[in-house]
Design a protein around this motif. Sequence first.
Motif, PDB file in Angstrom:
ATOM      1  N   SER A  53     -10.981   8.821 -61.930  1.00 50.39           N
ATOM      2  CA  SER A  53     -10.727   9.671 -63.091  1.00 50.39           C
ATOM      3  C   SER A  53      -9.400   9.351 -63.777  1.00 50.39           C
ATOM      4  N   ASP A  73     -21.334   8.848 -51.345  1.00 51.11           N
ATOM      5  CA  ASP A  73     -20.489  10.036 -51.458  1.00 51.11           C
ATOM      6  C   ASP A  73     -19.280   9.989 -50.530  1.00 51.11           C
ATOM      7  N   GLU A  77     -15.220  10.475 -55.909  1.00 42.45           N
ATOM      8  CA  GLU A  77     -14.466  11.689 -56.189  1.00 42.45           C
ATOM      9  C   GLU A  77     -14.921  12.200 -57.548  1.00 42.45           C
ATOM     10  N   GLU A  78     -14.590  13.419 -57.888  1.00 42.63           N
ATOM     11  CA  GLU A  78     -15.003  14.026 -59.149  1.00 42.63           C
ATOM     12  C   GLU A  78     -14.522  13.183 -60.329  1.00 42.63           C
ATOM     13  N   GLY A  79     -15.435  12.860 -61.230  1.00 42.52           N
ATOM     14  CA  GLY A  79     -15.085  12.111 -62.434  1.00 42.52           C
ATOM     15  C   GLY A  79     -15.026  10.601 -62.252  1.00 42.52           C
ATOM     16  N   SER A  80     -15.431  10.085 -61.106  1.00 39.72           N
ATOM     17  CA  SER A  80     -15.381   8.638 -60.872  1.00 39.72           C
ATOM     18  C   SER A  80     -16.692   7.981 -61.314  1.00 39.72           C
TER      19      SER A  80
END
Length: 87
Positions: A53, A73, A77-80
């Motif tokens: 991100s 997973d 990470e969030e936004g990757s």
Amino acid sequence: MCNNPDPLDPSKFGISTIIPILPNTSLRAIRLKLSKSLKAPRGAQADLHMRMSDGGFTVLGSADGSDENKEIDWWLEEGSEVVLCLK
């Protein structure tokens, strides 16, 4: 897909496509699915990288192939985003 061995240069990315994957998909399966959808030539070296991100990149998996069966997973990470680099 990028034809440049330097995955840190996003201006070299040639094709962008969205492919749905499940969090429990292995690195090997993702690499094969992306290679097939982008019609990569047989024998091309396909490296997976993660664009985080913050815009930075990191290689997914180990060079010796010991991480091929790990689920995606484990790294994401969030936004990757996952980037396939063909050489």
